[in-house]
Write a protein that holds these residues in place. Sequence first.
Motif, PDB file in Angstrom:
ATOM      1  N   GLY A  52       8.002  24.272 -15.629  1.00  0.00           N
ATOM      2  CA  GLY A  52       8.895  25.142 -15.536  1.00  0.00           C
ATOM      3  C   GLY A  52       8.835  26.500 -15.832  1.00  0.00           C
ATOM      4  N   ILE A  53       7.840  26.554 -16.816  1.00  0.00           N
ATOM      5  CA  ILE A  53       7.128  27.850 -17.294  1.00  0.00           C
ATOM      6  C   ILE A  53       5.640  27.986 -17.190  1.00  0.00           C
ATOM      7  CG2 ILE A  53       9.219  28.381 -18.722  1.00  0.00           C
ATOM      8  CD1 ILE A  53       7.416  27.420 -21.354  1.00  0.00           C
ATOM      9  N   GLU A  54       5.076  29.041 -17.320  1.00  0.00           N
ATOM     10  CA  GLU A  54       3.606  29.193 -17.326  1.00  0.00           C
ATOM     11  C   GLU A  54       3.076  28.836 -18.746  1.00  0.00           C
ATOM     12  OE1 GLU A  54       0.156  32.109 -16.180  1.00  0.00           O
ATOM     13  OE2 GLU A  54       2.069  32.836 -16.026  1.00  0.00           O
ATOM     14  N   LEU A  55       2.303  27.971 -19.068  1.00  0.00           N
ATOM     15  CA  LEU A  55       1.638  27.719 -20.113  1.00  0.00           C
ATOM     16  C   LEU A  55       0.401  28.327 -20.552  1.00  0.00           C
ATOM     17  CD1 LEU A  55       2.307  23.794 -20.314  1.00  0.00           C
ATOM     18  CD2 LEU A  55       3.443  25.654 -21.791  1.00  0.00           C
ATOM     19  N   SER A  56       0.149  28.921 -21.470  1.00  0.00           N
ATOM     20  CA  SER A  56      -1.271  29.421 -21.763  1.00  0.00           C
ATOM     21  C   SER A  56      -2.117  28.477 -21.881  1.00  0.00           C
ATOM     22  CB  SER A  56      -1.005  30.253 -23.235  1.00  0.00           C
ATOM     23  OG  SER A  56      -1.053  29.324 -24.245  1.00  0.00           O
ATOM     24  N   GLU A  57      -3.420  28.597 -21.948  1.00  0.00           N
ATOM     25  CA  GLU A  57      -4.666  27.698 -22.077  1.00  0.00           C
ATOM     26  C   GLU A  57      -4.430  26.918 -23.211  1.00  0.00           C
ATOM     27  OE1 GLU A  57      -9.449  27.518 -21.535  1.00  0.00           O
ATOM     28  OE2 GLU A  57      -8.361  29.091 -20.884  1.00  0.00           O
ATOM     29  N   ASP A  58      -4.263  27.500 -24.494  1.00  0.00           N
ATOM     30  CA  ASP A  58      -4.210  26.975 -25.787  1.00  0.00           C
ATOM     31  C   ASP A  58      -2.941  26.258 -25.788  1.00  0.00           C
ATOM     32  OD1 ASP A  58      -4.833  26.913 -28.571  1.00  0.00           O
ATOM     33  OD2 ASP A  58      -2.695  27.647 -28.601  1.00  0.00           O
ATOM     34  N   ASP A  59      -1.704  26.609 -25.181  1.00  0.00           N
ATOM     35  CA  ASP A  59      -0.705  25.590 -25.103  1.00  0.00           C
ATOM     36  C   ASP A  59      -0.743  24.213 -24.393  1.00  0.00           C
ATOM     37  OD1 ASP A  59       1.020  26.765 -27.027  1.00  0.00           O
ATOM     38  OD2 ASP A  59       2.003  28.404 -25.570  1.00  0.00           O
ATOM     39  N   LEU A  60      -1.432  24.386 -23.236  1.00  0.00           N
ATOM     40  CA  LEU A  60      -1.646  23.354 -22.392  1.00  0.00           C
ATOM     41  C   LEU A  60      -2.663  22.608 -23.241  1.00  0.00           C
ATOM     42  CD1 LEU A  60      -1.276  21.918 -19.712  1.00  0.00           C
ATOM     43  CD2 LEU A  60      -3.090  23.093 -18.937  1.00  0.00           C
ATOM     44  N   THR A  61      -3.651  22.801 -23.807  1.00  0.00           N
ATOM     45  CA  THR A  61      -4.678  21.945 -24.517  1.00  0.00           C
ATOM     46  C   THR A  61      -3.740  21.186 -25.670  1.00  0.00           C
ATOM     47  OG1 THR A  61      -6.597  23.390 -24.074  1.00  0.00           O
ATOM     48  CG2 THR A  61      -6.619  21.995 -25.807  1.00  0.00           C
ATOM     49  N   ARG A  62      -2.991  22.050 -26.516  1.00  0.00           N
ATOM     50  CA  ARG A  62      -2.055  21.455 -27.415  1.00  0.00           C
ATOM     51  C   ARG A  62      -1.056  20.190 -26.887  1.00  0.00           C
ATOM     52  NH1 ARG A  62       0.350  25.749 -31.462  1.00  0.00           N
ATOM     53  NH2 ARG A  62       0.766  23.760 -32.632  1.00  0.00           N
ATOM     54  N   VAL A  63      -0.411  20.508 -25.587  1.00  0.00           N
ATOM     55  CA  VAL A  63       0.371  19.655 -25.035  1.00  0.00           C
ATOM     56  C   VAL A  63      -0.326  18.220 -24.691  1.00  0.00           C
ATOM     57  CG1 VAL A  63       1.506  19.137 -23.080  1.00  0.00           C
ATOM     58  CG2 VAL A  63       1.999  21.185 -24.379  1.00  0.00           C
ATOM     59  N   ARG A  64      -1.503  18.576 -24.078  1.00  0.00           N
ATOM     60  CA  ARG A  64      -2.485  17.259 -23.677  1.00  0.00           C
ATOM     61  C   ARG A  64      -2.723  16.411 -24.927  1.00  0.00           C
ATOM     62  NH1 ARG A  64      -6.740  19.151 -19.493  1.00  0.00           N
ATOM     63  NH2 ARG A  64      -7.654  17.128 -19.947  1.00  0.00           N
ATOM     64  N   GLU A  65      -3.273  17.086 -26.041  1.00  0.00           N
ATOM     65  CA  GLU A  65      -3.694  16.582 -27.052  1.00  0.00           C
ATOM     66  C   GLU A  65      -2.558  15.824 -28.029  1.00  0.00           C
ATOM     67  OE1 GLU A  65      -5.860  19.444 -29.219  1.00  0.00           O
ATOM     68  OE2 GLU A  65      -7.635  19.194 -28.192  1.00  0.00           O
ATOM     69  N   SER A  66      -1.332  16.179 -27.687  1.00  0.00           N
ATOM     70  CA  SER A  66      -0.264  15.641 -28.683  1.00  0.00           C
ATOM     71  C   SER A  66       0.402  14.322 -27.926  1.00  0.00           C
ATOM     72  CB  SER A  66       0.817  16.784 -28.608  1.00  0.00           C
ATOM     73  OG  SER A  66       1.403  17.121 -27.567  1.00  0.00           O
ATOM     74  N   MET A  67      -0.129  14.004 -26.749  1.00  0.00           N
ATOM     75  CA  MET A  67       0.568  12.846 -25.905  1.00  0.00           C
ATOM     76  C   MET A  67       0.218  11.628 -26.715  1.00  0.00           C
ATOM     77  SD  MET A  67       1.309  14.077 -22.857  1.00  0.00           S
ATOM     78  CE  MET A  67       1.219  12.729 -21.678  1.00  0.00           C
ATOM     79  N   ILE A  68       1.631  10.944 -26.784  1.00  0.00           N
ATOM     80  CA  ILE A  68       1.541   9.514 -27.463  1.00  0.00           C
ATOM     81  C   ILE A  68       2.488   8.734 -26.628  1.00  0.00           C
ATOM     82  CG2 ILE A  68       1.419  10.679 -29.841  1.00  0.00           C
ATOM     83  CD1 ILE A  68       4.641  10.204 -29.943  1.00  0.00           C
ATOM     84  N   GLU A  69       2.109   7.251 -27.129  1.00  0.00           N
ATOM     85  CA  GLU A  69       2.951   6.223 -26.153  1.00  0.00           C
ATOM     86  C   GLU A  69       4.184   6.182 -26.807  1.00  0.00           C
ATOM     87  OE1 GLU A  69       0.600   2.929 -26.637  1.00  0.00           O
ATOM     88  OE2 GLU A  69      -0.638   3.134 -24.832  1.00  0.00           O
ATOM     89  N   ILE A  70       5.177   5.792 -26.116  1.00  0.00           N
ATOM     90  CA  ILE A  70       6.602   5.620 -26.517  1.00  0.00           C
ATOM     91  C   ILE A  70       6.998   4.250 -26.056  1.00  0.00           C
ATOM     92  CG2 ILE A  70       7.201   7.894 -26.676  1.00  0.00           C
ATOM     93  CD1 ILE A  70       8.801   7.490 -23.810  1.00  0.00           C
TER      94      ILE A  70
END
Length: 309
Positions: free
Chosen positions: A291-309
């Motif tokens: 929905g919004i453009e993510l910076s390369e740093d934010d995208l990396t942090r999003v990917r690294e923060s993925m957890i199981e629910i």
Amino acid sequence: MTGDVHADLRVPSWPELSGLMAAAHLVAVAGTVRVTGSGAVPRTIELWHRSAEERRFADAGGEPLYISEVGAHWIFDRPGEPPSYEIVHTGGPSSTHHSVATLCRHLVGRVWLDDYWWEAPPPKISAGIRLGRPTWEYETEDEELVAVDAATGVRLFRRIGSSESGHVVEFTDFTPDADLGDELFRWDGPTRPIPSTARFQELMEQPYSVRDAAMVRARIPRYWPGGVGTRSSNGNWISGAYQTVLTVPAGHHQVVVDQRPEDGEPFQPENGTEHVYSWNADGLRFTLVAGIELSEDDLTRVRESMIEI
């Protein structure tokens, strides 16, 4: 003309219209849907809808594309071959979900009262006519134009994007309160069971500890610029196909995480969708509709923060 057919109707408020749309999946509908878009070949789909779980879609020649009943799908995804058959485990996206169901969901699919929580209420709801029927029409700040049948709440028309380059899904023939027999929502011919259905039946005979160890869980990010929460997550714990909607307080946009086996049918975002990011991990394919453009740093942090629910 518009004034005459609406003479006995009061323009609804946004909460009232949202409620009307939320109940529309209970209306039995038969009709024809046309799908058009900038640069795309127009498509005609025959539709029969009796409930959120009972639907049948066919091409213009009547050949079935997708059939569902309570608890099962028949998906005609390989021309000339029997349909795949899948037990629906948790009501979420199937591992081979047919794209036609996604297209038509925007007209007859279940709409929750808070589906548009990320958007400001439309500035105006106006009276219109579609297929000779009174409608309530509105346009969002993102140029989405919707025409809602005033009697049933079914969306007769939906344009995503601008009038010049938008993607349109609309009824060209519409019969509400249709008498639809059970046979429309069953397939008695040969089928091609998909692996997750066979695996589900096998695992249900095993102890819970075995099922728990085999379960593929949904994954979501715990980081998002401005904070993040989970609103809904549905899917298939056998195949690992899930779709999760995130609550993002910062910004007027919806965030969706689509997860599925990396060797399965790829996720197809709606035409005109921007800011889509994809990556593979542990045999799964993740697609993030941001929905919004993510910076390369934010995208990396999003990917690294993925957890199981």
